[in-house]
Design an enzyme around this catalytic site. Structure first.
Site, PDB file in Angstrom:
ATOM      1  N   PRO A   9       0.786  -1.228   0.000  1.00  0.00           N
ATOM      2  CG  PRO A   9      -0.139  -1.117   2.132  1.00  0.00           C
ATOM      3  CD  PRO A   9       0.506  -2.074   1.174  1.00  0.00           C
ATOM      4  CB  ALA A  76       1.590   0.028   6.179  1.00  0.00           C
ATOM      5  NE  ARG A 106      10.245   5.803   8.412  1.00  0.00           N
ATOM      6  CZ  ARG A 106       9.262   5.700   7.517  1.00  0.00           C
ATOM      7  NH1 ARG A 106       9.370   4.857   6.507  1.00  0.00           N
ATOM      8  NH2 ARG A 106       8.178   6.455   7.648  1.00  0.00           N
TER       9      ARG A 106
HETATM   10  C1  DQA Z   1       8.284   1.069   3.565  1.00  0.00           C
HETATM   11  C2  DQA Z   1       8.428   1.261   5.084  1.00  0.00           C
HETATM   12  C3  DQA Z   1       7.098   0.999   5.776  1.00  0.00           C
HETATM   13  O1  DQA Z   1       7.251   1.180   7.186  1.00  0.00           O
HETATM   14  C4  DQA Z   1       6.045   1.962   5.284  1.00  0.00           C
HETATM   15  O2  DQA Z   1       4.799   1.675   5.870  1.00  0.00           O
HETATM   16  C5  DQA Z   1       5.941   1.987   3.806  1.00  0.00           C
HETATM   17  C6  DQA Z   1       7.163   1.925   3.001  1.00  0.00           C
HETATM   18  C7  DQA Z   1       9.579   1.447   2.822  1.00  0.00           C
HETATM   19  O3  DQA Z   1       9.687   1.056   1.652  1.00  0.00           O
HETATM   20  O4  DQA Z   1      10.444   2.124   3.375  1.00  0.00           O
HETATM   21  O5  DQA Z   1       4.858   2.157   3.249  1.00  0.00           O
HETATM   22  O6  DQA Z   1       8.026  -0.298   3.312  1.00  0.00           O
END
Ligand code: DQA
Length: 146
Positions: A9, A76, A106
Site C-alpha cells: 500500500p 505498512a 524509524r
Molecule cells: C516502507 C516502510 C514501511 O514502514 C512503510 O509503511 C511503507 C514503506 C519502505 O519502503 O520504506 O509504506 O516499506
C-alpha cells in the site's frame, strides 16, 4: 528465471508521498528501473502494486510454480500482516524483503517485520537502488538452489 516484484500500500504514491523520506522519483520510475535492471541481468520480471492485503496474499499464492522468487516490499503490511507471513511460508519461494527507508531507524512500530520472520534477506534504506540490489541477491539465491 522469473521474478515477481510485489509492492504494498501507498507505494503507488511514490514521488508525491513524503518525498523527504521516500524520494522524488515516482512509481513509474521505480518500475522502469526494475525492468531495465532485469533486462540487463537477463531475467524476466513482473512488477505489481496493491493497496489491499488480500491481493498481496493472492499474488504470493499464485506465484507458486510461476515464479522462481519474490522481491517484496509489503509497505505498512510488513508490520502487521500475519496473513502475508503465512502465505510466504505456505508457498516457500526464495524471497528478498526490500524497504526504501531504513525501518530500523524509524518509529518503533516499524521495527517489527513479519516478512523478516520468513526471510533473512533484507535490503533497507537504499531507496529505489535497493530493488536492484534485492534483485541481485535474489538471482544469486535462486542460482544456488538450481
Ligand atoms: C516502507 C516502510 C514501511 O514502514 C512503510 O509503511 C511503507 C514503506 C519502505 O519502503 O520504506 O509504506 O516499506
Amino acid at each position: 528465471m522469473k521474478i515477481l516484484v510485489l509492492n504494498g500500500p501507498n507505494l503507488n504514491l511514490l514521488g508525491i508521498r513524503e518525498p523527504a523520506l521516500y524520494g522524488k522519483a515516482d512509481y513509474r520510475a521505480l518500475v522502469a528501473r526494475v525492468k531495465a535492471h532485469a533486462k540487463d541481468k537477463g531475467v524476466k520480471v513482473k512488477i505489481r502494486q496493491s493497496n489491499y492485503e488480500g491481493d498481496l496474499v493472492t499474488a504470493i499464492q499464485k506465484a507458486r510454480g510461476r515464479y522462481d522468487g519474490l522481491i517484496l516490499n509489503a509497505a505498512a503490511y510488513t508490520h502487521t500482516s500475519v496473513a502475508i507471513l503465512d502465505a510466504l511460508k505456505g508457498v516457500g519461494l526464495p524471497t528478498v524483503e526490500v524497504h526504501l527507508t531504513d525501518i530500523a531507524q524509524r518509529e518503533e512500530f516499524r521495527h517489527l517485520s513479519y516478512v523478516s520472520l520468513y526471510t533473512p534477506h533484507l535490503v533497507k534504506g537504499e531507496g529505489i537502488d535497493g530493488y536492484l540490489h534485492a534483485m541481485d541477491i535474489l538471482i544469486d539465491l535462486i542460482g544456488q538452489l538450481k
